[in-house]
Write a protein that holds these residues in place. Structure first.
Motif, short mmCIF file in Angstrom:
data_model
loop_
_atom_site.label_atom_id
_atom_site.label_comp_id
_atom_site.label_asym_id
_atom_site.label_seq_id
_atom_site.Cartn_x
_atom_site.Cartn_y
_atom_site.Cartn_z
N LYS A 154 -35.51 51.06 42.92
CA LYS A 154 -35.41 52.49 43.20
C LYS A 154 -35.45 53.31 41.92
CE LYS A 154 -33.17 52.66 47.67
NZ LYS A 154 -32.06 53.18 48.46
N ALA A 155 -34.74 52.85 40.89
CA ALA A 155 -34.73 53.56 39.61
C ALA A 155 -36.13 53.55 38.98
CB ALA A 155 -33.72 52.93 38.66
N LYS A 157 -38.96 53.35 40.57
CA LYS A 157 -39.79 54.23 41.39
C LYS A 157 -39.55 55.69 41.00
CE LYS A 157 -42.51 54.98 44.90
NZ LYS A 157 -43.92 54.81 44.77
N GLU A 158 -38.30 56.06 40.78
CA GLU A 158 -37.98 57.43 40.37
C GLU A 158 -38.56 57.75 39.00
OE1 GLU A 158 -33.73 57.85 40.64
OE2 GLU A 158 -33.74 57.61 42.82
N ILE A 159 -38.47 56.80 38.07
CA ILE A 159 -39.03 57.00 36.73
C ILE A 159 -40.55 57.15 36.82
CG2 ILE A 159 -39.44 55.87 34.51
CD1 ILE A 159 -36.57 54.72 34.78
N GLU A 160 -41.16 56.33 37.65
CA GLU A 160 -42.61 56.41 37.82
C GLU A 160 -43.00 57.77 38.39
OE1 GLU A 160 -46.06 53.62 39.77
OE2 GLU A 160 -44.34 54.13 41.04
N ALA A 161 -42.23 58.27 39.36
CA ALA A 161 -42.52 59.58 39.96
C ALA A 161 -42.35 60.69 38.91
CB ALA A 161 -41.61 59.82 41.15
N GLU A 162 -41.32 60.60 38.08
CA GLU A 162 -41.11 61.59 37.03
C GLU A 162 -42.24 61.56 36.02
OE1 GLU A 162 -37.28 60.97 35.23
OE2 GLU A 162 -36.21 61.43 37.09
#
Length: 167
Positions: A154-155, A157-162
């Motif tokens: 999840k972390a 994925k969030e970094i990738e989205a950012e």
């Protein structure tokens, strides 16, 4: 990436073969050998051989664990199917992985409940019954490791989205 996708397809086939082998082994044990080989204890086998004990009840006590196994195979197949299509970090693969984590935890709890259920049922046939509740710390470690992996995925994925938003 293509190598990982092919490997996921191969693993899907191997898991299906292994699950089919397990099902045939369990069916052989029940229909040919008149035994239940699915996660059974010595106390369970003693009750199984006791003519006064209800074999349908004993068999029913194993059905939640068998269902958990079958659901685990299903969700693992589904996860590997997403991997085979190259969807390693998508919401669908995360959904499958979360199902596997919850099934692992549920299976652990069901094993404890099954042990207590069989132990209490045995008290109807024996005066003194010693219920041996073994907690496998490898199971606890595996569940905790799976939860850590969920957090890391999840972390990531969030970094990738950012990073995509920044670019």
């Amino acid at each position: 990436m293509q190598k990982l996708m092919r490997m996921s397809g191969l693993l899907r086939v191997l898991i299906l073969l292994a699950a089919t082998t397990v099902i045939f082994y369990l069916a052989y044990g029940y229909f040919i050998d008149d035994n239940v080989y699915f996660n059974s204890s010595a106390l369970f086998f003693a009750l199984w051989d006791n003519p006064s004990a209800s074999q349908p009840f004993l068999l029913a006590s194993k059905l939640p664990l068998l269902l958990s196994f079958l659901l685990g195979v299903y969700w693992l197949q589904k996860l590997l199917s997403h991997y085979q299509q190259g969807q390693f970090f998508g919401p669908d693969s995360m959904h499958c992985y979360l199902w596997l984590v919850w099934l692992k935890l549920t299976s652990f709890i069901l094993g404890i409940i099954d042990t207590l259920l069989i132990g209490n049922y045995a008290r109807h046939f024996q005066d003194s019954v010693s219920i041996e509740l073994t907690v496998d710390f490898n199971e606890i470690t595996t569940i905790l490791l799976m939860l850590v992996i969920v957090y890391l995925l999840k972390a990531a994925k969030e970094i990738e989205a950012e990073n995509k938003e920044f670019i």
